[in-house]
Design a protein around this motif. Structure first.
Motif, PDB file in Angstrom:
ATOM      1  N   LEU A 211      47.053  36.677  46.384  1.00  0.00           N
ATOM      2  CA  LEU A 211      45.890  36.205  45.634  1.00  0.00           C
ATOM      3  C   LEU A 211      44.854  35.653  46.603  1.00  0.00           C
ATOM      4  O   LEU A 211      45.038  34.588  47.184  1.00  0.00           O
ATOM      5  N   SER A 212      43.777  36.408  46.795  1.00  0.00           N
ATOM      6  CA  SER A 212      42.681  35.973  47.658  1.00  0.00           C
ATOM      7  C   SER A 212      41.520  35.552  46.766  1.00  0.00           C
ATOM      8  O   SER A 212      40.934  36.396  46.067  1.00  0.00           O
TER       9      SER A 212
ATOM     10  N   PHE B 233      35.106  40.709  43.706  1.00  0.00           N
ATOM     11  CA  PHE B 233      35.346  41.696  42.645  1.00  0.00           C
ATOM     12  C   PHE B 233      34.471  41.359  41.424  1.00  0.00           C
ATOM     13  O   PHE B 233      33.852  42.232  40.818  1.00  0.00           O
ATOM     14  N   ASN B 234      34.419  40.074  41.088  1.00  0.00           N
ATOM     15  CA  ASN B 234      33.613  39.635  39.932  1.00  0.00           C
ATOM     16  C   ASN B 234      32.121  39.794  40.180  1.00  0.00           C
ATOM     17  O   ASN B 234      31.361  40.096  39.266  1.00  0.00           O
ATOM     18  N   ILE B 235      31.701  39.597  41.430  1.00  0.00           N
ATOM     19  CA  ILE B 235      30.282  39.783  41.762  1.00  0.00           C
ATOM     20  C   ILE B 235      29.915  41.265  41.603  1.00  0.00           C
ATOM     21  O   ILE B 235      28.915  41.615  40.985  1.00  0.00           O
ATOM     22  N   LYS B 236      30.805  42.116  42.123  1.00  0.00           N
ATOM     23  CA  LYS B 236      30.549  43.557  42.054  1.00  0.00           C
ATOM     24  C   LYS B 236      30.442  44.032  40.606  1.00  0.00           C
ATOM     25  O   LYS B 236      29.625  44.871  40.264  1.00  0.00           O
TER      26      LYS B 236
ATOM     27  N   GLY C 298      31.257  36.020  38.322  1.00  0.00           N
ATOM     28  CA  GLY C 298      30.665  36.575  39.539  1.00  0.00           C
ATOM     29  C   GLY C 298      29.254  36.059  39.769  1.00  0.00           C
ATOM     30  O   GLY C 298      28.896  35.685  40.895  1.00  0.00           O
ATOM     31  N   LYS C 299      28.457  36.015  38.694  1.00  0.00           N
ATOM     32  CA  LYS C 299      27.072  35.543  38.839  1.00  0.00           C
ATOM     33  C   LYS C 299      27.040  34.096  39.293  1.00  0.00           C
ATOM     34  O   LYS C 299      26.226  33.700  40.123  1.00  0.00           O
TER      35      LYS C 299
END
Ligand SMILES: Nc1ncnc2c1ncn2[C@@H]1O[C@H](COP(=O)(O)OP(=O)(O)O)[C@@H](O)[C@H]1O
Length: 190
Positions: free
Chosen positions: A30-31, A38-41, A47-48
């Protein structure tokens, strides 16, 4: 069940080593950095939010990070153990992780740190920034800010885990294989 925290400054090689260790010890990797990216992508709400902090080299707030990490652990109920990479990064996160694992009848087995000199690491990150596409790797000022965050908020965790008798350090300078060997020697002796 073994739960390992992989510890070290930005660029110390945690992600690279985690790739080897997860297979060798059958651990769920878990990184938090990877999960945020991943959430930003995928342009999620998480992510936002994370992006506003990460782009500056600041840490994402504890409440957000802790909650995300806990749901990742809960999503892997059959795991034989976890390899935490980039988490915990603050004393509050470490305390939350201890309490959370305890509520599941588990605990951190050991924290293993990859040690390396700041100046070498800054150069490594600038080099990585040429190809990684990570905004936080491309600007020396942002990189320096990550070190400041590390020194202020993350370095105190060494004392936290030393008090629990769970802190181990290995030299993070050498070939990838050599460093995997050093980390494995610690884990095999736990
Ligand atoms: N546990 C955490 N708490 C707060 N922010 C985090 C955490 N993990 C990752 N982040 C955010 O993601 C960024 C990148 O993390 P990571 O990929 O682990 O990078 P590195 O170890 O190379 O600095 C951090 O600078 C921070 O903004």
């Amino acid at each position: 069940m073994i739960n390992i925290v992989l510890f070290g400054k930005p660029g110390a090689g945690k992600g690279t080593q985690a790739e080897f260790l997860k297979g060798k010890y059958n651990l769920t990797h878990l990184s938090t950095g990877d999960i945020f990216r991943f959430n930003i992508k995928n342009e999620t709400e998480l992510g936002k939010l994370a992006k506003t902090y990460m782009d500056k080299g600041d840490l994402v707030p504890d409440e957000v990070t802790i909650q995300m990490l806990q749901s990742e652990v809960d999503a892997n109920p059959d795991s034989a153990g976890f390899l935490f990479d980039g988490f915990p990064r603050t004393i509050a996160q470490a305390g939350a992780l201890d309490r959370f694992l305890e509520s599941k009848g588990q605990q951190i087995t050991a924290t293993v740190a990859l040690e390396a000199d700041d100046e070498i690491l800054v150069q490594r990150l600038l080099e990585r920034g040429k190809t990684s596409g990570r905004p936080d790797d491309q600007d020396e000022e942002k990189i320096r800010n990550r070190y400041q965050e590390y020194n202020e908020k993350t370095a105190p965790l060494m004392g936290y885990y030393k008090e629990q008798g769970k802190f181990y350090a290995v030299d993070g300078i050498g070939s990838i294989a050599e460093i995997t060997e050093r980390l494995s020697a610690v884990i095999d002796n736990l």
